[in-house]
Design an enzyme around this catalytic site. Structure first.
Site, short mmCIF file in Angstrom:
data_model
loop_
_atom_site.label_atom_id
_atom_site.label_comp_id
_atom_site.label_asym_id
_atom_site.label_seq_id
_atom_site.Cartn_x
_atom_site.Cartn_y
_atom_site.Cartn_z
N GLY A 238 0.79 -1.16 0.12
CA GLY A 238 0.08 -0.11 -0.07
C GLY A 238 0.77 1.23 -0.17
O GLY A 238 1.93 1.35 -0.01
N THR A 239 0.07 2.51 0.03
CA THR A 239 1.06 3.76 -0.14
C THR A 239 1.76 3.94 1.11
O THR A 239 2.61 4.49 0.92
CB THR A 239 -0.11 4.71 -0.06
#
Length: 164
Positions: A10-11
Protein backbone atom coordinates in the site's frame (compact mmCIF):
# COMPACT_ATOMS: atom_id res chain seq x y z
CA UNK A 1 2.20 -7.02 24.67
CA UNK A 2 2.85 -9.05 21.55
CA UNK A 3 1.60 -7.77 18.17
CA UNK A 4 1.82 -9.38 14.75
CA UNK A 5 2.04 -6.92 11.88
CA UNK A 6 0.99 -8.20 8.47
CA UNK A 7 2.50 -5.82 5.94
CA UNK A 8 0.70 -6.02 2.59
CA UNK A 9 2.20 -2.92 0.97
CA UNK A 10 0.00 0.00 0.00
CA UNK A 11 0.81 3.69 -0.10
CA UNK A 12 2.08 3.49 3.51
CA UNK A 13 5.19 1.70 2.18
CA UNK A 14 5.67 3.41 -1.22
CA UNK A 15 9.04 4.90 -2.12
CA UNK A 16 10.29 6.75 -5.14
CA UNK A 17 12.38 4.69 -7.56
CA UNK A 18 14.69 7.17 -9.32
CA UNK A 19 15.55 4.67 -12.07
CA UNK A 20 11.92 4.06 -13.04
CA UNK A 21 10.83 7.59 -12.14
CA UNK A 22 7.83 6.41 -10.15
CA UNK A 23 6.55 5.42 -6.73
CA UNK A 24 6.58 1.70 -6.08
CA UNK A 25 5.71 -0.70 -3.28
CA UNK A 26 8.88 -2.47 -2.15
CA UNK A 27 8.79 -5.90 -0.52
CA UNK A 28 10.52 -4.71 2.65
CA UNK A 29 9.59 -3.24 6.01
CA UNK A 30 11.65 -0.03 6.10
CA UNK A 31 8.67 2.23 6.86
CA UNK A 32 7.43 -0.04 9.66
CA UNK A 33 10.87 -0.55 11.15
CA UNK A 34 11.29 3.21 11.45
CA UNK A 35 8.05 3.51 13.44
CA UNK A 36 8.47 0.47 15.69
CA UNK A 37 12.03 1.48 16.61
CA UNK A 38 10.37 3.82 19.14
CA UNK A 39 8.08 1.16 20.66
CA UNK A 40 9.90 -0.25 23.67
CA UNK A 41 7.15 -2.17 25.43
CA UNK A 42 5.83 -4.21 22.53
CA UNK A 43 7.14 -7.45 21.05
CA UNK A 44 6.55 -7.24 17.28
CA UNK A 45 6.44 -10.02 14.74
CA UNK A 46 6.38 -8.76 11.12
CA UNK A 47 5.01 -10.85 8.28
CA UNK A 48 5.26 -9.50 4.75
CA UNK A 49 2.44 -10.75 2.52
CA UNK A 50 1.55 -9.64 -1.05
CA UNK A 51 3.48 -6.27 -1.19
CA UNK A 52 1.22 -4.46 -3.66
CA UNK A 53 -0.69 -1.28 -4.15
CA UNK A 54 -4.19 -2.28 -3.05
CA UNK A 55 -5.61 -1.31 -6.47
CA UNK A 56 -3.52 -4.17 -7.90
CA UNK A 57 -4.71 -6.75 -5.34
CA UNK A 58 -6.72 -9.72 -6.55
CA UNK A 59 -9.18 -11.96 -4.73
CA UNK A 60 -6.35 -14.48 -4.49
CA UNK A 61 -4.20 -11.86 -2.71
CA UNK A 62 -7.02 -11.16 -0.26
CA UNK A 63 -7.34 -14.90 0.44
CA UNK A 64 -3.58 -15.03 1.09
CA UNK A 65 -3.89 -12.18 3.59
CA UNK A 66 -6.84 -13.94 5.24
CA UNK A 67 -4.83 -17.16 5.56
CA UNK A 68 -1.94 -15.22 7.11
CA UNK A 69 -4.35 -13.87 9.74
CA UNK A 70 -5.79 -17.33 10.44
CA UNK A 71 -2.31 -18.88 10.71
CA UNK A 72 -1.03 -16.24 13.12
CA UNK A 73 -0.99 -17.56 16.66
CA UNK A 74 -1.07 -14.07 18.12
CA UNK A 75 -4.43 -12.52 19.04
CA UNK A 76 -3.33 -8.90 18.36
CA UNK A 77 -2.85 -8.11 14.67
CA UNK A 78 -2.22 -4.92 12.74
CA UNK A 79 -2.53 -5.14 8.96
CA UNK A 80 -0.83 -2.47 6.87
CA UNK A 81 -3.01 -2.17 3.75
CA UNK A 82 -3.62 0.23 0.89
CA UNK A 83 -6.51 2.60 1.49
CA UNK A 84 -8.23 2.13 -1.88
CA UNK A 85 -9.44 -1.43 -1.24
CA UNK A 86 -9.02 -1.85 2.51
CA UNK A 87 -12.82 -2.16 2.72
CA UNK A 88 -12.75 -5.30 0.53
CA UNK A 89 -10.03 -7.15 2.46
CA UNK A 90 -11.35 -6.16 5.87
CA UNK A 91 -14.88 -7.29 4.89
CA UNK A 92 -13.51 -10.69 3.80
CA UNK A 93 -11.70 -11.15 7.10
CA UNK A 94 -14.72 -9.99 9.10
CA UNK A 95 -16.86 -12.62 7.31
CA UNK A 96 -14.49 -15.33 8.60
CA UNK A 97 -15.39 -14.48 12.23
CA UNK A 98 -11.79 -14.94 13.38
CA UNK A 99 -11.51 -14.65 17.15
CA UNK A 100 -8.70 -12.08 17.22
CA UNK A 101 -8.30 -8.31 17.45
CA UNK A 102 -7.49 -7.25 13.88
CA UNK A 103 -6.83 -3.61 13.04
CA UNK A 104 -6.24 -2.46 9.47
CA UNK A 105 -4.35 0.76 8.90
CA UNK A 106 -2.52 2.52 6.11
CA UNK A 107 -1.84 5.97 4.74
CA UNK A 108 -2.98 8.10 1.86
CA UNK A 109 0.46 9.73 1.62
CA UNK A 110 3.59 7.53 1.52
CA UNK A 111 5.61 7.54 4.72
CA UNK A 112 8.67 8.24 2.58
CA UNK A 113 7.09 11.61 1.64
CA UNK A 114 5.41 12.59 4.92
CA UNK A 115 5.86 10.48 8.06
CA UNK A 116 3.04 12.02 10.09
CA UNK A 117 -0.07 10.28 8.73
CA UNK A 118 1.39 6.76 8.58
CA UNK A 119 2.93 7.11 12.04
CA UNK A 120 -0.29 8.49 13.53
CA UNK A 121 -2.50 5.79 11.99
CA UNK A 122 -0.16 2.99 13.08
CA UNK A 123 0.25 4.39 16.59
CA UNK A 124 -3.50 4.76 16.92
CA UNK A 125 -3.96 1.09 15.90
CA UNK A 126 -1.35 0.00 18.43
CA UNK A 127 -2.95 2.03 21.22
CA UNK A 128 -6.33 0.53 20.35
CA UNK A 129 -4.92 -2.98 20.76
CA UNK A 130 -3.63 -1.96 24.20
CA UNK A 131 -7.16 -1.06 25.29
CA UNK A 132 -9.71 -3.54 26.57
CA UNK A 133 -11.54 -4.13 23.27
CA UNK A 134 -13.50 -7.04 21.90
CA UNK A 135 -12.21 -9.32 19.18
CA UNK A 136 -13.21 -8.03 15.77
CA UNK A 137 -12.06 -6.43 12.55
CA UNK A 138 -11.40 -2.69 12.75
CA UNK A 139 -9.92 0.13 10.66
CA UNK A 140 -7.66 2.78 12.17
CA UNK A 141 -7.52 5.94 10.06
CA UNK A 142 -7.57 9.70 10.57
CA UNK A 143 -8.25 9.85 14.29
CA UNK A 144 -10.70 6.96 14.75
CA UNK A 145 -10.70 3.20 15.13
CA UNK A 146 -14.06 1.62 14.34
CA UNK A 147 -15.57 -1.59 13.05
CA UNK A 148 -14.38 -2.03 9.47
CA UNK A 149 -17.91 -1.70 8.09
CA UNK A 150 -18.29 1.80 9.56
CA UNK A 151 -15.42 3.68 7.92
CA UNK A 152 -15.41 4.76 4.29
CA UNK A 153 -12.85 6.52 2.11
CA UNK A 154 -14.22 9.78 0.74
CA UNK A 155 -12.16 10.20 -2.42
CA UNK A 156 -13.36 13.76 -3.01
CA UNK A 157 -12.28 14.94 0.43
CA UNK A 158 -9.20 12.70 0.55
CA UNK A 159 -10.00 11.32 3.98
CA UNK A 160 -11.76 8.53 5.83
CA UNK A 161 -15.13 9.30 7.39
CA UNK A 162 -17.46 7.39 9.69
CA UNK A 163 -20.56 6.14 7.87
CA UNK A 164 -23.79 7.65 9.09
Amino acid sequence: MKVTIINTGGTFNKRYNPIKGQLEVPADNIALEKIIASCFNVDFEIKTVVSKDSLDMTDSDREEICEAVKNTKNENIIIIHGTDTVHLTSALIKEQKIEKKIVFTGAMVPMSIDEVEATMNFSQALGFLNADVKNGTYISMHGVVVDCSKLVKDRQKGQFLIKE
